[in-house]
Design a protein around this motif. Structure first.
Motif, PDB file in Angstrom:
ATOM      1  N   UNK A   2     -27.289  33.886 -81.677  1.00 60.07           N
ATOM      2  CA  UNK A   2     -28.494  33.136 -81.974  1.00 60.07           C
ATOM      3  C   UNK A   2     -28.155  31.685 -82.302  1.00 60.07           C
ATOM      4  N   UNK A   3     -29.050  30.746 -81.991  1.00 57.14           N
ATOM      5  CA  UNK A   3     -28.786  29.338 -82.302  1.00 57.14           C
ATOM      6  C   UNK A   3     -28.773  29.103 -83.802  1.00 57.14           C
ATOM      7  N   UNK A  28     -39.304  36.121 -85.508  1.00 50.98           N
ATOM      8  CA  UNK A  28     -38.636  36.470 -84.249  1.00 50.98           C
ATOM      9  C   UNK A  28     -37.233  37.009 -84.496  1.00 50.98           C
ATOM     10  N   UNK A  29     -36.514  36.375 -85.419  1.00 51.03           N
ATOM     11  CA  UNK A  29     -35.158  36.839 -85.702  1.00 51.03           C
ATOM     12  C   UNK A  29     -35.169  38.243 -86.285  1.00 51.03           C
ATOM     13  N   UNK A  30     -36.082  38.505 -87.224  1.00 51.79           N
ATOM     14  CA  UNK A  30     -36.148  39.836 -87.821  1.00 51.79           C
ATOM     15  C   UNK A  30     -36.574  40.880 -86.793  1.00 51.79           C
ATOM     16  N   UNK A  31     -37.473  40.534 -85.900  1.00 50.17           N
ATOM     17  CA  UNK A  31     -37.896  41.469 -84.868  1.00 50.17           C
ATOM     18  C   UNK A  31     -36.743  41.790 -83.922  1.00 50.17           C
ATOM     19  N   UNK A  99     -34.196  34.876 -74.919  1.00 58.08           N
ATOM     20  CA  UNK A  99     -35.330  33.958 -74.773  1.00 58.08           C
ATOM     21  C   UNK A  99     -35.593  33.206 -76.068  1.00 58.08           C
ATOM     22  N   UNK A 100     -35.423  33.896 -77.220  1.00 64.50           N
ATOM     23  CA  UNK A 100     -35.645  33.246 -78.509  1.00 64.50           C
ATOM     24  C   UNK A 100     -37.110  32.968 -78.781  1.00 64.50           C
ATOM     25  N   UNK A 101     -37.967  33.224 -77.802  1.00 68.70           N
ATOM     26  CA  UNK A 101     -39.390  32.953 -77.968  1.00 68.70           C
ATOM     27  C   UNK A 101     -40.125  33.890 -77.031  1.00 68.70           C
ATOM     28  N   UNK A 102     -41.034  34.672 -77.542  1.00 66.55           N
ATOM     29  CA  UNK A 102     -41.684  35.653 -76.704  1.00 66.55           C
ATOM     30  C   UNK A 102     -43.155  35.762 -77.058  1.00 66.55           C
ATOM     31  N   UNK A 367     -29.791  34.781 -91.139  1.00 63.07           N
ATOM     32  CA  UNK A 367     -29.565  33.870 -90.016  1.00 63.07           C
ATOM     33  C   UNK A 367     -28.426  32.889 -90.265  1.00 63.07           C
ATOM     34  N   UNK A 368     -28.166  32.564 -91.516  1.00 60.32           N
ATOM     35  CA  UNK A 368     -27.109  31.602 -91.829  1.00 60.32           C
ATOM     36  C   UNK A 368     -26.542  31.914 -93.201  1.00 60.32           C
TER      37      UNK A 368
END
Length: 497
Positions: A2-3, A28-31, A99-102, A367-368
């Motif tokens: 992930x970015x 989105x990250x959690x999904x 995709x990072x975006x859906x 995420x970080x």
């Protein structure tokens, strides 16, 4: 991979805020993580030794995955939807992550992303883990429960997608829970849990138990399902927080809504099952929550609407008097807030502000890396009698800072003197508590670059709030409260901090 988290997002979250793009990033990250967990469950079962996952259980799991894939194929065909993964695998989360975006998830995907699939998947992975010998009897029972839950999840997803089927599901502890639809009571304590044959045709479920009359359940467009049978309890939902938003389940049925068996914090009670009066109380309080959130800043309503996807009612805390309450979040169940029955809309709005901050910070931490501090519990926190690890101190300070901001805004906009005075009192208490621990947070040499940026934004908010101080009486009492808490803490723990 992930970015990296954008600095703008770290800044917004550090200020206890979050615009639509930042909140969407967390969701989105959690999904994606939840979908990857689902894939991991199948992989673990496929690689488990036969004495860990017996052949019949593996066969049944494969059949449930196949039913789930069929449901997604019908709901999201073609390149515009979410194509299914390879045969025998759940729909492909890897493509989503890339995709990072859906687009908004289908009804099937939304069911898979429900908060309780997180704790279910983690429990299933534990029970399908790298053991080399047969599972103990208790774990075999829990594994059977976990795999049966997934069968029910797949059956609901297929029914939502319009797939006709006939499957056998297993009840546990006298209840067959069908996530997002409701629960069938199958017998009393001590009776053997029966297999239930579930037949779906044209939006109607027929539930068949040995020696019992069939129960017919009709699906609804939204959550829940209706039946005339007394054995059926439909899932209950509250209206969306904002116009056009999805209803919020008030879930007192799902078997994974609270942690099973493990230690529970002393301040958190067990799950509650609501009667009609209990549901009406929740609805009455909920109806004023959006306005109460807005009184503390429009952003509080926005973040709650974006991140809250389920409420879990809890019993009143043990030994609590009138007005006693408790609440919490579970890191593995992002989107769910657990709470005892709220007394007032303002009180529940404050609960949401508090718990949503925990969810935001936990999601950011996934995420970080924010710090490399030791997990040793050694820090003073005026809201707890016990020493806290650095991470716990950060979590508590972050949620209390948001509450200080919330109640200051409430005080500045309140028309009634009594409400204004009560808001200033709460603000002063939270502001003093945060001020007592900020030096320990800021002074840590274990902060990473994103962590330092995050804590610096917290300091900016604290200093901004101090520009409009509460009335002197409230400030003095809050300061005295924190001093007394520190004195008592030092007597108990004598850590030399």
């Amino acid at each position: 991979m992930l970015p990296a988290v954008p600095e703008r997002a770290v800044d917004e979250l550090g200020r206890t805020e979050g615009g639509p793009e930042t909140l969407g990033l967390l969701v989105r990250d959690q999904h994606t993580r939840r979908l990857l967990l689902l894939r991991a469950v199948l992989d673990a079962a496929e690689s488990a030794a036969p004495d860990v996952c017996p052949a019949p259980a593996l066969t049944r799991l494969r059949e449930d995955w196949a039913l789930l894939e069929e449901a997604e194929r019908l709901e999201a065909p073609g390149p515009a939807g979410h194509p299914p993964g390879p045969a025998g695998h759940p729909p492909g989360p890897e493509a989503d992550a890339a995709r990072g975006n859906r687009p908004p998830p289908s009804r099937v995907r939304a069911l898979l992303l429900h908060p309780f699939t997180g704790p279910w998947a983690r429990e299933a992975l534990r029970l399908l883990g790298p053991e080399t010998g047969p599972l103990p009897a208790r774990d075999r029972r829990e594994q059977a429960r976990a795999l049966a839950y997934f069968g029910a999840l797949a059956a609901v997803a297929a029914a939502r997608a319009g797939v006709p089927y006939a499957v056998r599901l297993t009840a546990h502890d006298g209840v067959l829970a069908l996530p997002s639809l409701g629960a069938l009571r199958t017998g009393g304590p001590g009776r053997r849990d029966p297999e239930v044959t579930v037949v779906h045709r044209h939006g109607r479920l027929t539930l068949r138990r040995p020696g019992e009359a069939d129960v017919t359940v009709r699906l609804q467009n939204g959550p829940g399902a209706w039946s005339e049978a007394a054995a059926w309890t439909p899932a209950y939902t509250l209206p969306g927080l904002v116009p056009g938003s999805a209803p919020v389940p008030l879930d007192d049925l799902d078997p994974y809504r609270t942690a099973r068996g493990g230690p529970r914090p002393d301040t958190l009670s067990g799950p509650a099952e609501l009667d009609e009066a209990g549901r009406k109380h929740w609805l009455h309080t909920w109806s004023g929550t959006a306005a109460a959130l807005t009184a503390g800043g429009a952003g509080r309503l926005t973040e709650s609407a974006a991140l809250l996807s389920c409420l879990v009612p809890l019993a009143a805390p043990p030994g609590s008097g009138p007005g006693g309450s408790c609440s919490g979040t579970r890191r593995e169940a992002f989107g769910a807030v657990l709470s005892s029955a709220p007394a007032t809309a303002t009180g529940f709005a404050a609960t949401l502000v508090h718990e949503i901050q925990h969810a935001k910070l936990a999601a950011l931490g996934d995420m970080t890396t924010l710090h490399h501090a030791s997990p040793a519990a050694r820090h003073f926190a005026p809201w707890r009698p016990d020493p806290r690890p650095y991470d716990g101190l950060l979590q508590g300070a972050y949620s209390h800072l948001a509450l200080a901001d919330f109640f200051q805004r409430c005080a500045l906009t309140a028309a009634l003197p009594a409400r204004r005075d009560a808001a200033w009192e709460r603000h002063a208490r939270y502001q003093a508590q945060v001020g007592a621990v900020l030096p320990a947070l800021v002074g840590s040499g274990d902060l990473t670059v994103p962590g330092r940026r995050f804590v610096d934004r917290m300091v900016e908010v604290y200093e901004r709030l101090a520009e409009q101080p509460p009335p002197r009486g409230h400030a003095a009492r809050a300061t005295g409260y924190v001093q007394a808490a520190r004195t008592l803490w030092n007597r108990r723990h004598a850590t030399g901090e």
